[in-house]
Design an enzyme around this catalytic site. Structure first.
Site, PDB file in Angstrom:
ATOM      1  CG  HIS A  12      -1.872   1.094   1.325  1.00 18.88           C
ATOM      2  ND1 HIS A  12      -1.956   1.937   2.406  1.00 18.88           N
ATOM      3  CD2 HIS A  12      -2.834   1.501   0.453  1.00 18.88           C
ATOM      4  CE1 HIS A  12      -2.927   2.813   2.213  1.00 18.88           C
ATOM      5  NE2 HIS A  12      -3.469   2.572   1.037  1.00 18.88           N
ATOM      6  NE  ARG A  13      -2.015   5.745   0.817  1.00 21.28           N
ATOM      7  CZ  ARG A  13      -2.651   6.504   1.705  1.00 21.28           C
ATOM      8  NH1 ARG A  13      -1.963   7.293   2.513  1.00 21.28           N
ATOM      9  NH2 ARG A  13      -3.957   6.479   1.798  1.00 21.28           N
ATOM     10  CD  GLU A  39      -2.772   1.863  -3.278  1.00 24.65           C
ATOM     11  OE1 GLU A  39      -3.717   2.630  -3.532  1.00 24.65           O
ATOM     12  OE2 GLU A  39      -1.844   2.158  -2.489  1.00 24.65           O
ATOM     13  CG  ASP A  41      -3.031   6.540  -3.642  1.00 29.84           C
ATOM     14  OD1 ASP A  41      -4.127   5.968  -3.736  1.00 29.84           O
ATOM     15  OD2 ASP A  41      -2.233   6.344  -2.709  1.00 29.84           O
ATOM     16  CG  HIS A  54      -3.818   9.156  -0.494  1.00 34.54           C
ATOM     17  ND1 HIS A  54      -4.569  10.005   0.302  1.00 34.54           N
ATOM     18  CD2 HIS A  54      -4.570   8.043  -0.680  1.00 34.54           C
ATOM     19  CE1 HIS A  54      -5.716   9.425   0.581  1.00 34.54           C
ATOM     20  NE2 HIS A  54      -5.744   8.234   0.011  1.00 34.54           N
ATOM     21  CD  GLU A 115      -7.570   4.982  -5.121  1.00 36.69           C
ATOM     22  OE1 GLU A 115      -8.537   5.694  -4.779  1.00 36.69           O
ATOM     23  OE2 GLU A 115      -6.922   4.281  -4.325  1.00 36.69           O
ATOM     24  CE  LYS A 117      -7.006   9.051  -3.815  1.00 38.26           C
ATOM     25  NZ  LYS A 117      -7.546   7.970  -2.930  1.00 38.26           N
ATOM     26  CG  ASP A 235      -0.236   0.903   5.527  1.00 37.90           C
ATOM     27  OD1 ASP A 235      -0.253   1.385   4.387  1.00 37.90           O
ATOM     28  OD2 ASP A 235      -1.125   1.121   6.375  1.00 37.90           O
TER      29      ASP A 235
END
Length: 247
Positions: A12-13, A39, A41, A54, A115, A117, A235
């Site tokens: 995640h990120r 992942e 953003d 993000h 993703e 945004k 994370d």
């Protein structure tokens, strides 16, 4: 039915507990940790370039201020996106999307959960997707979002690109929407799947994948793996790799 198949480990990120989120150090750390996917953003700048961040503003994770959409990519690139996390990362830049494409080329076994945004206009969406196509990495990209409008734009721009719908809740209309959007995945919060096993069953019965967000402890990973989720967005990809290896 419970499964012993290992879910995808999705960072995640990036490996965002050990390096500043949505930066190249976090992405490289995730690869080294053994994550299957990263992942990220992406927000669109004033000049139509995709910047990996993000929030809709740069305030939280850089030394700058203001909406991403009001800044040019050249301005954003000069911001410090690392000092807020730790002094060792001072001067770390926000990546442009092209930097992530380069990372995928350097690491051919790593996939991307992308993703976008907000609701991007078609032109910058096409520009970003052209970078994916030109690099030949489209088969390693799953594009996701909460925004129905954004997913419709993605379908128009790249109908063959795999897409996923992020959801916070699930009811009988969710699968109808998924079918209408032509997505291959419905990605719910981990807590929803743990509290309502019927959600995962319904997603799988519809022929869709479920990549859950964002559990960070073994206490949560265990029931998710037992239930048979397809991917875990976390994370702590480094710890998840070790935990799964020890099972």
């Amino acid at each position: 039915m419970p499964t012993t198949t290992r879910p995808l480990i999705i960072a995640h990120r990036g490996n965002s507990s050990v390096a500043p989120e949505n930066t190249l150090p976090a992405f490289e750390s995730a690869v080294l940790a053994g994550a299957d996917m990263i992942e990220i953003d992406v927000q669109v700048c004033e000049d139509g370039i995709g910047i990996v961040i993000h929030d809709a503003t740069v305030d939280r994770t850089t030394d700058g201020a203001g909406p991403v959409a009001a800044l040019r990519s050249t301005e954003v690139r000069h911001l410090d996106a690392g000092s807020w996390f730790a002094p060792a990362y001072a001067g770390t830049a926000l990546p442009v999307f092209a930097d992530v494409v380069d990372l995928l080329l350097r690491h051919p076994d790593t996939a991307l959960l992308l993703e976008l945004k907000g609701d991007w206009p078609l032109e910058p969406t096409n520009r970003l997707l052209a970078e994916v196509d030109e690099a030949g990495v489209a088969d390693r990209v799953l594009a996701q979002g909460f925004s129905v409008a954004m997913l419709r734009t993605l379908r128009e721009a790249a109908p063959d690109l795999r897409r996923g719908l992020l959801i916070s809740e699930f009811d009988e209309s969710t699968l109808t929407l998924a079918a209408d959007l032509g997505v291959v995945a419905l990605n719910p919060p981990a807590t929803l799947v743990i509290e309502r096993p019927d959600v995962l069953t319904a997603i799988h019965d519809a022929g869709l994948e479920a990549h859950v967000w964002t559990p960070n402890t073994a206490e949560l990973w265990a029931p998710l793996v037992e239930a048979g989720v397809d991917g875990i967005i976390t994370d702590r990809p480094d710890r998840l790799v070790g935990w799964l290896s020890a099972r």
